[in-house]
Enzyme design. Structure first.
Site, PDB file in Angstrom:
ATOM      1  N   SER A  33      -6.636  -2.556   2.242  1.00 35.06           N
ATOM      2  CA  SER A  33      -6.977  -2.092   0.890  1.00 35.06           C
ATOM      3  C   SER A  33      -7.534  -3.189   0.002  1.00 35.06           C
ATOM      4  O   SER A  33      -7.431  -3.116  -1.225  1.00 35.06           O
ATOM      5  CB  SER A  33      -5.753  -1.456   0.219  1.00 35.06           C
ATOM      6  OG  SER A  33      -5.357  -0.296   0.895  1.00 35.06           O
ATOM      7  N   GLU A  56       0.823  -1.212   0.000  1.00 37.28           N
ATOM      8  CA  GLU A  56       0.000   0.000   0.000  1.00 37.28           C
ATOM      9  C   GLU A  56       0.863   1.271   0.000  1.00 37.28           C
ATOM     10  O   GLU A  56       0.428   2.338   0.426  1.00 37.28           O
ATOM     11  CB  GLU A  56      -0.932  -0.026   1.208  1.00 37.28           C
ATOM     12  CG  GLU A  56      -1.883  -1.214   1.192  1.00 37.28           C
ATOM     13  CD  GLU A  56      -2.669  -1.348   2.478  1.00 37.28           C
ATOM     14  OE1 GLU A  56      -3.591  -0.533   2.689  1.00 37.28           O
ATOM     15  OE2 GLU A  56      -2.375  -2.251   3.275  1.00 37.28           O
ATOM     16  N   SER A  82      -6.659   8.251   3.672  1.00 35.20           N
ATOM     17  CA  SER A  82      -7.113   9.641   3.786  1.00 35.20           C
ATOM     18  C   SER A  82      -7.437  10.032   5.227  1.00 35.20           C
ATOM     19  O   SER A  82      -8.043  11.075   5.468  1.00 35.20           O
ATOM     20  CB  SER A  82      -8.329   9.902   2.890  1.00 35.20           C
ATOM     21  OG  SER A  82      -8.027   9.629   1.539  1.00 35.20           O
TER      22      SER A  82
END
EC number: 6.3.2.4
Length: 402
Positions: free
Chosen positions: A194, A15, A345
């Site tokens: 993810s 990631e 985020s």
């Protein structure tokens, strides 16, 4: 004097690229009047680099060129101070690039989010934003996480963990899984996020493919039943072991019956992330198609938000985490799926509907790290002792007994 905050991102992880997006978003939103920000890029070999270009998203299309115009650094502890030092060091002149007051890891995945990086930074004596070593490690290990939550009355799906050793006899492994679960099942790597390496299997052929995929990314995989009438709900939590609050709930909209890596980060994520959270470019998890607030009843919303806070505190988390839930629409039961201790985020988009700006969220995270550091200084970790006086170790295996 402003605190010097080192924001670390990248690292040896599948990631890696998502971490770059998340960190550069955050760097663009941290209060520069209150904090001096030092962006620290970690390569896929876990080398550290700083420089005027490392917080520019467009530079990461040519990373070798970026490194040539950046400075490699190492972390050096001198007394109570931690500095980033030029490496290799120059024979003459000052090699200190900057002192660091707080470390802010914005990293995702194994080798960085799982407690490894947090432990290294803690050894230096730095306040670290986010979860500590234990909560990071437990949060990343899906099997351990489920075991802890289940023991504390938080509903999770039953699961089984299998290793590379089991995979050596793949046919025997398939038979074990088929005895334990009915199809369909979900196969996922034990310690990745993810949605990497996750696959649903509805029959034996699917299962063999899913095992191949899962073991490609991890030495251990998790098998659990698949919910056929599934609604996914995510909720973020901010706080620490003493007090925490939940964000608004979201309902991701996926293109398949499993939310994929492409759903999360590629679909709809065009352009650049320059300018942080305010731009319409590549926004990581912020670009995901979603319903905010989620299409659930107020009672279900309250239940999920409470469960999220309970799980966060139970796992000893700090800072911001995102907790993902599954609703079995056939039974209306809610299950906690997993926790992301450093979410994509930083889940800022789940706080904005409650009036919490990204700058405020980041400030709260840094202040929580400083609070934890103050508490750590009150704990006795070592003391003077004369235990070594009078100890004489002989040669061979017959030394003095202790």
């Amino acid at each position: 004097m402003k605190l010097k905050v080192a924001v670390l991102f990248g690292g040896k992880s599948t990631e890696h690229e998502i971490s770059i997006i998340s960190a550069i978003q955050a760097i663009g939103s941290i209060n520069k009047e209150k904090y001096d920000i030092i962006p620290v890029y970690m390569t896929k070999n876990n080398d550290f680099y700083v420089g005027e270009y490392v917080d520019k998203i467009e530079e990461y299309t040519h990373i070798p060129e970026l490194l040539k115009k950046s400075t490699q650094v190492i972390w050096v502890k001198e007394g109570d101070k931690v500095s980033l030092m030029r490496y290799p060091m120059k024979k003459f002149g000052n090699n200190v690039i900057s002192q660091v007051d707080v470390a802010f890891p914005i990293v995702h995945g194994t080798n960085v989010e799982d407690g490894t990086l947090q432990g290294y930074l803690a050894t230096l004596g730095l306040p670290v934003v986010g979860c500590d070593v234990l909560s990071s490690a437990v949060g990343m290990n899906k099997y351990v996480m489920k075991t802890v939550l289940k023991d504390n009355g938080i509903p999770v799906l039953d699961c089984k963990c299998y290793t590379w050793k089991d995979y050596e006899d793949v046919n025997g492994l398939v038979e074990k899984i088929e005895k334990q679960f009915e199809y369909p099942v979900i196969i996922k790597p034990l310690n990745l996020g993810s949605s990497i390496g996750i696959k649903k299997a509805s029959n034996r052929e699917d299962l063999l493919e899913a095992l191949d995929l899962g073991f490609e990314f991890s030495k251990k995989i998790l098998v659990e039943p698949a919910i056929t009438e599934l609604k996914e709900i995510n909720c973020s939590v901010l706080g620490d072991y003493e007090s925490a609050q939940a964000s608004e709930c979201e309902e991701p909209i996926n293109s398949d019956d499993i939310l994929s890596f492409e759903d999360k980060y590629i679909g709809g994520a065009k352009g650049s992330a320059k300018g942080g959270a305010k731009t319409g470019g590549s926004k990581g998890m912020a670009s995901l198609k979603r319903k905010i607030p989620a299409d659930i009843t107020s009672e279900m919303r309250d239940q999920i938000r409470k469960m999220a806070v309970d799980a966060f505190i139970c796992l000893g988390c700090s800072g911001v985490s995102r907790i993902d839930f599954m609703i079995d629409m056939a039974t209306n039961k809610v299950y906690l799926n997993e926790i992301n201790t450093i979410p994509g985020s930083l889940s800022f988009y789940l706080w904005e509907p409650l009036g919490v700006k990204y700058e405020q969220l980041l400030d709260s995270m840094i202040q929580l790290a400083l609070k934890a550091d103050r508490e750590n200084h009150k704990v006795v970790y070592s003391f003077e002792t004369n235990v070594l006086e009078g100890v004489h170790l002989g040669g061979g295996t017959k030394g003095s007994k202790i």
